[in-house]
Design a protein around this motif. Structure first.
Motif, mmCIF file in Angstrom:
data_model
loop_
_atom_site.group_PDB
_atom_site.id
_atom_site.type_symbol
_atom_site.label_atom_id
_atom_site.label_comp_id
_atom_site.label_asym_id
_atom_site.label_seq_id
_atom_site.Cartn_x
_atom_site.Cartn_y
_atom_site.Cartn_z
ATOM 1 N N UNK A 211 0.809 -1.411 0.121
ATOM 2 C CA UNK A 211 0.014 -0.038 0.066
ATOM 3 C C UNK A 211 0.902 1.426 0.007
ATOM 4 N N UNK A 212 2.012 1.204 0.273
ATOM 5 C CA UNK A 212 3.103 2.309 0.107
ATOM 6 C C UNK A 212 3.167 2.954 -1.123
ATOM 7 N N UNK A 213 2.927 4.035 -1.406
ATOM 8 C CA UNK A 213 2.860 4.808 -2.678
ATOM 9 C C UNK A 213 4.088 5.860 -2.791
ATOM 10 N N UNK A 214 4.480 6.310 -3.919
ATOM 11 C CA UNK A 214 5.327 7.598 -3.780
ATOM 12 C C UNK A 214 4.977 8.845 -3.287
ATOM 13 N N UNK A 215 5.843 9.261 -2.722
ATOM 14 C CA UNK A 215 5.359 10.688 -1.859
ATOM 15 C C UNK A 215 5.288 11.861 -2.729
ATOM 16 N N UNK A 216 4.625 12.583 -2.247
ATOM 17 C CA UNK A 216 4.323 13.923 -3.338
ATOM 18 C C UNK A 216 4.503 15.272 -2.532
ATOM 19 N N UNK A 217 5.328 15.955 -3.103
ATOM 20 C CA UNK A 217 5.797 17.411 -2.576
ATOM 21 C C UNK A 217 4.794 18.393 -3.077
ATOM 22 N N UNK A 218 4.734 19.422 -2.287
ATOM 23 C CA UNK A 218 3.722 20.417 -2.972
ATOM 24 C C UNK A 218 4.136 21.869 -2.356
ATOM 25 N N UNK A 219 3.493 22.855 -2.722
ATOM 26 C CA UNK A 219 4.031 24.242 -2.463
ATOM 27 C C UNK A 219 2.920 24.749 -1.495
ATOM 28 N N UNK A 220 3.298 25.761 -0.572
ATOM 29 C CA UNK A 220 2.254 26.285 0.489
ATOM 30 C C UNK A 220 1.361 27.372 -0.235
ATOM 31 N N UNK A 221 0.137 27.253 0.153
ATOM 32 C CA UNK A 221 -0.612 28.252 -0.581
ATOM 33 C C UNK A 221 -1.560 28.987 0.397
ATOM 34 N N UNK A 222 -1.179 29.067 1.751
ATOM 35 C CA UNK A 222 -1.680 29.763 2.708
ATOM 36 C C UNK A 222 -2.591 28.704 3.523
ATOM 37 N N UNK A 223 -3.243 29.482 4.665
ATOM 38 C CA UNK A 223 -4.050 28.828 5.663
ATOM 39 C C UNK A 223 -5.567 28.724 5.153
ATOM 40 N N UNK A 224 -6.283 27.843 5.639
ATOM 41 C CA UNK A 224 -7.860 27.937 5.132
ATOM 42 C C UNK A 224 -8.798 27.087 6.164
ATOM 43 N N UNK A 225 -9.857 27.444 6.277
ATOM 44 C CA UNK A 225 -10.669 26.586 6.972
ATOM 45 C C UNK A 225 -11.731 26.284 5.977
ATOM 46 N N UNK A 226 -12.232 25.000 6.094
ATOM 47 C CA UNK A 226 -13.203 24.445 5.266
ATOM 48 C C UNK A 226 -14.290 23.405 5.871
#
Length: 307
Positions: A211-226
């Motif tokens: 079940x272990x998948x390749x890891x993904x890196x992202x970029x910060x786009x600020x805080x949010x409440x959803x």
């Protein structure tokens, strides 16, 4: 070939002992320093070790191996002397520890032994009398184990529910940004904590190798409440916990803090606050961007509305 996964421990050539922090190990093993040799240490029966808390571990590493310090500690593969795998070391731990044996005995009729393990201080043999038990079940067998533990707690021998005082201690240790009553309501439903012979234990989830998948890196786009509805919670007890959601902007919520693992079920409405991260064309919400996150949380609105 060496391979490792979440909750394994690694021993370096300096005899430093690290706890593996996740599944992403392309440039080295992402981990946190837990124990270092120390003649004045209080851990171990032969060679003595000192336990490092989170902050002290980073102070130590910035002085001793600054090149290994990132958001966690990145241990080069060629610095590893030994990998301590919780499943491989379970038989010898069970032989010595009656409380671990009691948990194994409760589960073994329905959970294969090879799907169980023990991590934490018991894994390298550095436990003390007050040490908790960090018991692992790998993959989907975890849910079977959790249901068994729930039933065993109703029998009250040898596995029992957590005392009120212990729940207060857990809350103080986690320091979540929700009230104690709200914390307790979510935690009791999860069913993955208990006491055995007066010792607190956690039932921890770790992925099967498949079940272990390749890891993904992202970029910060600020805080949010959803607010959103959970559509998949297969890895809700993993680290990070993953909740796929029905939301016009955010595809899923990741939680890097143990407090919010298993926080919501499929079909439930949640409120979550954290940092938005962009990965390719996908946006995800990260909860637990610091060790004791303030202003970040996941709560099941469905559970709270029905209390």
């Amino acid at each position: 070939m060496l391979r490792t996964r979440l909750r394994d421990f690694i021993v370096t050539k300096d005899d430093w002992i690290f706890a593996v922090a996740d599944y992403c190990h392309e440039d080295g093993i992402r981990s946190i320093l837990r124990y270092v040799p120390d003649p004045q240490g209080t851990r171990g029966t032969g060679k003595k070790y000192r336990k490092m808390d989170f902050d002290d571990a980073f102070i130590f590493m910035r002085k001793a191996r600054p090149e290994w310090v990132s958001d966690v500690h990145i241990v080069p593969w060629d610095s590893v002397k030994e990998i301590l795998a919780p499943d491989k070391r379970l038989p010898q731990i069970t032989e010595k520890n009656e409380k671990v044996k009691a948990i194994v005995k409760s589960l073994e009729k329905h959970v294969p032994l090879e799907n169980m393990g023990v991590t934490g201080s018991l894994l390298p043999g550095l436990e003390i009398g007050s040490s908790d038990i960090d018991f692992i079940v790998y993959g989907s067998s975890w849910f079977t184990a959790r249901d068994i533990i729930r039933r065993e707690k109703q029998k009250k021998n040898p596995i029992t529910e957590i005392s009120d005082d212990m729940w207060q201690d857990i809350y103080k240790k986690r320091r979540p940004d929700i009230s104690f009553d709200e914390f307790l309501l979510h935690e009791i439903r999860k069913g993955n904590r208990g006491m055995v012979g007066g010792t607190y234990f956690d039932l921890l989830y770790v992925r099967d190798w498949k079940d272990i998948e390749p890891c993904l890196r992202g970029t910060d786009a600020g805080n949010k409440t959803i607010e959103a509805t959970v559509t998949n919670a297969d890895f809700a007890f993993d680290s990070p916990a993953i909740y796929k959601i029905d939301h016009p902007e955010i595809s899923y919520v990741l939680s890097y803090t143990h407090t919010y693992a298993g926080q919501a079920l499929v079909g439930e409405r949640i409120e979550a606050r954290g940092m938005v991260e962009i990965v390719g064309n996908v946006k995800r919400l990260i909860v637990g961007t610091t060790r004791e996150p303030k202003g970040e949380w996941i709560r099941s609105l469905t559970l709270l509305d029905g209390k």
